[in-house]
Design an enzyme around this catalytic site. Structure first.
Site, mmCIF file in Angstrom:
data_model
loop_
_atom_site.group_PDB
_atom_site.id
_atom_site.type_symbol
_atom_site.label_atom_id
_atom_site.label_comp_id
_atom_site.label_asym_id
_atom_site.label_seq_id
_atom_site.Cartn_x
_atom_site.Cartn_y
_atom_site.Cartn_z
ATOM 1 N N ARG A 87 0.845 -1.210 0.000
ATOM 2 C CA ARG A 87 0.000 0.000 0.000
ATOM 3 C C ARG A 87 0.871 1.247 0.000
ATOM 4 N NH1 ARG A 87 -2.020 1.346 5.927
ATOM 5 N NH2 ARG A 87 -0.331 0.417 7.111
ATOM 6 N N ASP A 246 10.910 -6.677 8.360
ATOM 7 C CA ASP A 246 10.513 -5.800 7.254
ATOM 8 C C ASP A 246 10.238 -4.382 7.751
ATOM 9 O OD1 ASP A 246 8.316 -7.455 8.401
ATOM 10 O OD2 ASP A 246 7.055 -6.046 7.318
#
Ligand code: AMP
Ligand code: MG
Length: 486
Positions: A87, A246
């Site tokens: 996103r 991440d």
């Protein structure tokens, strides 16, 4: 924006080109003009409508090469071989007025190849939270991605309930994560690992190039920056909340402000994130988790460290051992500064540990305790004393601290000033953030947001107009859980 894109030049498998998906009715909430100036953006004569169009993704500026970055990651300890920007869309890179390369990225700008089942969108609440907290971190002097803009989309996003949507624009030294290395390591793509490492060295650690073992030097430098970063977090009571691999940037900036929080009352095992049921990312676990994440990065780099794999493993272990040794030293040095001490003396660690033990027992507010200790340095110990249940123990501790401080030549006033420059009066408190979000989401009222941005930009001052931001939450205001809102 004068783009100078380098990540887009890396091999094709690093990225997926993608355009932002336009939104219905973008409206500008905030635009960070000082940051725009620092970036050298030319926004002269641009009205809010134009800015909203750009920072919603509706108008893609010339020279942008919008893309999503590929990455993998360990989420709560479980390896996921493909995550990636689901996103977020990188518009490109600019060289700022100080010569630094900076990424400009939209978050919430629509789906990409990495969206899996997600909608590629962001809700307004998390957009405001990230804006506030990342700018507060900057004001506190802690490396972090920056907030350039926030817009509402005029569309709703479906979470547990329907919520107004937003797009957040952030600026980072880069968006390369430990998980970016893991993406290629999982595919045994050594060529890509080498290209990525060379890119990271050029961009963040050029001095590593001088080393006979540049990739080891890079790993060492990344570990050192993480050590420094996590220590800074602990000093101000910051809990990131999702330290998945991440969400750890190899640049050493704090990144991905999801369910993060600053703790109010002190407890070493504090957790806020609703999804962190086991407390993996609790306040005091953060150094250990950073080391764990560095170990995952080191594993990725084994093929590059040395042809002899045993030797490569030894090299990697050396970096981890250094981290484990360096952290407590760095931490103690930070704590000494918080206590207004300039020198090292036997017994300092005990002095700090005993204060923390007292703080825990009395459940005192972490930020206010240190701030009131600044007052004690300039002769007014009452507010500090008044925070503790066990007055005798607090007095005993104060006497020890005064004696220790008296070994140094600074006057009380000088010590107090130095302490006030490192112990903030204002942090972005959870209950204030919740108020800001509620006003925006329920009443379309952004005044509290702008007011809070002003207050948290001056964390080391005690201005009367911002006193409400200094106060610890009252019982009914306390926030126990934070949500990532993804
Ligand atoms: P985060 O927990 O925000 O760090 O995100 C973890 C992963 O989930 C990343 O790959 C994100 O891009 C992805 N993700 C989170 N929210 C969404 C969303 N609404 N749509 C698509 N992907 C998402
Ligand atoms: Mg993330």
């Amino acid at each position: 924006m004068r783009f100078d894109n380098s990540y887009a030049r890396l091999p094709e498998r690093f990225t997926a080109a993608v355009l932002p998906t336009p939104v219905k009715a973008p409206q500008l909430i905030a635009f960070n003009r000082p940051l725009a100036e620092e970036l050298g953006l030319d926004v002269e004569g641009m009205d809010d409508e134009r800015l909203a169009a750009i920072f919603s993704g509706n108008a893609v500026p010339q020279g942008a090469e919008p893309l999503a970055m590929a990455y993998a990651g360990h989420q709560f300890g479980n390896f996921v071989p493909q995550l990636g920007d689901g996103r977020a869309i990188l518009l490109g890179e600019v060289i700022d007025t100080k010569g630094r390369r900076r990424d400009i990225q939209l978050k919430g700008s629509g789906p990409t190849r990495f969206s899996r089942r997600g909608d590629g969108r962001a809700a307004l609440g998390p957009v405001l939270r990230e804006y506030i907290v990342s700018e507060a971190m900057f004001a506190l002097g802690i490396p972090a991605t920056r907030a350039l803009a926030a817009v509402t989309t005029g569309e709703r996003v479906q979470r547990e309930i329907g919520l107004p949507g937003g797009v957040f624009t952030r600026v980072a030294a880069s968006h390369i994560r430990v998980g970016t290395f893991q993406f290629f390591a999982a595919r045994e793509d050594t060529e890509a690992l080498k290209a990525l490492s060379d890119h990271v060295i050029d961009r963040h650690y050029p001095e590593a190039r001088q080393s006979e073992t540049p990739y080891l030097a890079m790993l060492q430098a990344i570990a050192e920056r993480q050590c420094d970063l996590i220590c800074r977090w602990l000093m101000v009571g910051f809990i990131h909340g999702v330290m998945n691999t991440d969400n750890m940037a190899v640049s050493g900036e704090t990144i991905d402000f999801g369910p993060c929080a600053f703790m109010d009352e002190y407890h070493p095992n504090k957790v806020f994130s609703s999804i962190d049921a086991q407390g993996r990312y609790a306040y005091n676990n953060q150094p250990g988790i950073a080391q764990w994440n560095i170990a995952r990065l080191a594993e990725c780099l084994i093929p590059l460290l040395d042809e002899d794999q045993d030797k490569a493993v030894d090299m990697a272990n050396g970096v981890l051992a250094d981290f484990a040794k360096a952290f407590p030293k760095r931490w103690l040095s930070g704590m000494r500064t918080k206590l207004g001490l300039q020198t090292e003396a036997e017994g300092d660690e005990q002095l700090v540990q005993d204060l923390l033990a007292l703080m825990k027992r009395s459940e005192v507010d972490y930020t206010l305790t240190f701030r009131r200790l600044c007052d004690a340095a300039s002769g007014n110990a009452e507010p500090f004393r008044g925070m503790f249940i066990d007055l005798t123990a607090a007095d005993e501790w104060l006497e020890r601290w005064k004696k220790r401080a008296a070994q140094e030549s600074r006057s009380g006033e000088e010590r107090a000033d130095a302490m006030r420059a490192v112990n903030p009066a204002i942090i972005p408190r959870n209950h204030r953030i919740e108020e800001v979000i509620a006003a925006a989401v329920e009443d379309n009222d952004f005044a509290p947001f702008h007011e809070m941005i002003k207050a948290t930009a001056r964390p080391f001052e005690e201005l009367p107009e911002f006193s409400v931001y200094m106060q610890a939450p009252m019982n009914h205001e306390r926030v126990f859980r934070t949500f990532c809102g993804t």
